[in-house]
Design an enzyme around this catalytic site. Structure first.
Site, PDB file in Angstrom:
ATOM      1  N   GLN A 112      23.863  28.717  36.784  1.00 38.49           N
ATOM      2  CA  GLN A 112      25.124  28.565  37.504  1.00 38.49           C
ATOM      3  C   GLN A 112      25.964  29.853  37.507  1.00 38.49           C
ATOM      4  O   GLN A 112      26.644  30.157  38.491  1.00 38.49           O
ATOM      5  CB  GLN A 112      25.920  27.424  36.881  1.00 38.49           C
ATOM      6  CG  GLN A 112      26.751  26.698  37.911  1.00 38.49           C
ATOM      7  CD  GLN A 112      27.410  25.461  37.358  1.00 38.49           C
ATOM      8  OE1 GLN A 112      27.922  25.478  36.235  1.00 38.49           O
ATOM      9  NE2 GLN A 112      27.403  24.395  38.119  1.00 38.49           N
TER      10      GLN A 112
ATOM     11  N   GLU B  57      37.300  58.518  56.191  1.00 43.18           N
ATOM     12  CA  GLU B  57      38.134  58.051  57.310  1.00 43.18           C
ATOM     13  C   GLU B  57      39.425  57.401  56.793  1.00 43.18           C
ATOM     14  O   GLU B  57      39.944  56.442  57.366  1.00 43.18           O
ATOM     15  CB  GLU B  57      37.349  57.153  58.265  1.00 43.18           C
ATOM     16  CG  GLU B  57      36.223  57.947  58.934  1.00 43.18           C
ATOM     17  CD  GLU B  57      35.788  57.475  60.290  1.00 43.18           C
ATOM     18  OE1 GLU B  57      36.489  56.655  60.908  1.00 43.18           O
ATOM     19  OE2 GLU B  57      34.745  57.970  60.747  1.00 43.18           O
TER      20      GLU B  57
END
Ligand code: COS
Length: 383
Positions: free
Chosen positions: A279, A363
């Site tokens: 899990q 950028e």
């Protein structure tokens, strides 16, 4: 709100996915290790029009919408981020501003070889003392007769080592950089043009990021993009578009990191069962998938706004900020799922982990995106 892709958009995505699987997956590891720009694959991307995706048909472009553009960048980056970067920069911050601000002669001369992928483009803004603070550039272009004499030292130029057509941001008024800020098209091979050292970057190693040095480089006056003094607006406008491409790239890297982590979780046996049965691992995979999907939605929303000609600065900054962080986080979780093997160059997750980090920097860093976003939010509050 309709989130369904059109038939054409799905076709384009399928084509990019098939291309990436067939042509890039077999070489992605090798070109990263060798720091090699894969000309054969680049040529094929040219024939698929990936170098002129949004350019006008008249100049050899495909005139696709921005959603299709993002889907292609995502699929390429999902397999090979260095190539996703090459086409994102070429399309978004070279072909796009040239299509928007170029005059007819400039478009007729420069666009056809760029859209065909015969020539590669580069965007040269950053300098040693002008990174985030783009108005601090020191390069100059002095008009002398019918030419500009350009002196510039540009660094971190994506595609720099292979670019033929470069947009150089410089000032025609050295005493008043802001008013003189201009964009000039420079061709590789012009006397005084030199490719400097390749950057020894930690990721995106298949892309020849380099410095570009111009020394008394005489460039025809006709190569000025827009008017003298238009350069900052051209750069910022190009980056507004470019950031959507980088967001798409980050989504691709995140998706790629998730792909290899899912595969590994199904194969690796620990405590007598595959990791995927634990899990703790399932929870990580669930978070990774949710984050990538959210980044994709923000990115495609920004692309949609671009196509609707809406105000782009804030949505593209949000998409890039969120998608870049997502790529880094998801790749890091993928390393964790792989355990010791995730830290080894023998598994691709290590490459995603290195490549992802760049999307939070180039950028415009995360902090620059936050400035752009906060300015817009505060403006709205005042309205
Ligand atoms: N589109 C068009 N024009 C824009 C713009 C945009 N997105 N953003 C700013 N401008 C204009 C402003 O309107 C202003 O014009 P006026 O002087 O006519 O009013 C001018 O540009 C200067 O803008 P501003 O005052 O906001 O400039 P700042 O120096 O404060 O810089 C930031 C603004 C920080 C947003 C800008 O410098 C930036 O984006 N820096 C990051 C550069 C970057 O991304 N570098 C990476 C290079 S590519 S690897």
């Amino acid at each position: 709100m309709d989130f369904t892709l059109s038939v054409k958009q799905k076709q384009i995505r399928r084509m990019a996915r098939q291309f990436a699987k067939a042509e890039l997956a077999p070489i992605a590891k090798e070109i990263d290790e060798e720091g090699r720009f894969p000309w054969g694959a680049v040529e094929k991307m040219g024939s698929l029009n990936f170098f002129g995706m949004q350019a006008p048909r008249q100049y050899g472009g495909a005139e696709t919408d921005s959603i299709s553009y993002c889907l292609v960048i995502e699929e390429i980056s999902r397999v090979c981020a260095g190539m996703g970067l090459a086409i994102a920069v070429h399309n978004s911050v070279v072909v796009y501003p040239l299509s928007q601000f170029g005059n007819d002669e400039q478009k007729a001369k420069f666009l056809p070889p760029l859209t065909a992928g015969e020539k590669v483009g580069a965007f040269c803004l950053t300098e040693p003392n002008a990174g985030s603070d783009a108005l601090s550039i020191e390069s100059t272009a002095i008009l002398d007769g019918n030419s500009y004499v350009v002196n510039a030292n540009k660094i971190f130029v994506t595609n720099g080592g292979v670019a033929d057509t470069l947009i150089i941001f410089t000032s025609v008024k050295p005493g008043d950089v802001k008013r003189g800020f201009s964009a000039i098209l420079v061709e590789r091979g012009t006397p005084g043009f030199e490719v400097g050292l390749l950057e020894n970057n930690c990721g995106m190693r298949a892309n020849p990021v380099s410095s570009i040095v111009l020394t008394d480089c005489r460039v025809p006056k006709a190569n000025l993009l827009g008017q003298e003094g238009d350069g900052f607006k051209i750069a910022m406008g190009a980056l507004d578009t470019g950031r959507i491409g980088i967001a798409a790239q980050a989504v691709g890297i995140g998706q790629g990191a998730l792909d290899v982590s899912l595969k590994y979780a199904k194969e690796r046996i620990q405590f007598r069962v595959p990791l995927a049965r634990h899990q703790a691992i399932q929870m990580m995979l669930a978070d990774m998938g949710t984050m990538v999907e959210a980044a994709r939605l923000l990115t495609l929303q920004a692309a949609h706004i671009k196509d609707q000609r809406g105000e782009l600065s804030c949505p593209s900054a949000m998409a890039k900020l969120f998608a870049g962080r997502t790529a880094s986080k998801v790749a890091s979780m993928g390393v964790q799922i792989h355990g010791g093997y995730g830290y080894s160059k023998d598994y691709p997750i290590e490459r995603y982990f290195r490549d992802a980090r760049a999307t939070e920097i180039y950028e415009g860093t995360n902090e620059i995106q936050q400035i752009v976003i906060a300015r817009e939010l505060l403006k709205r509050e005042e309205d």
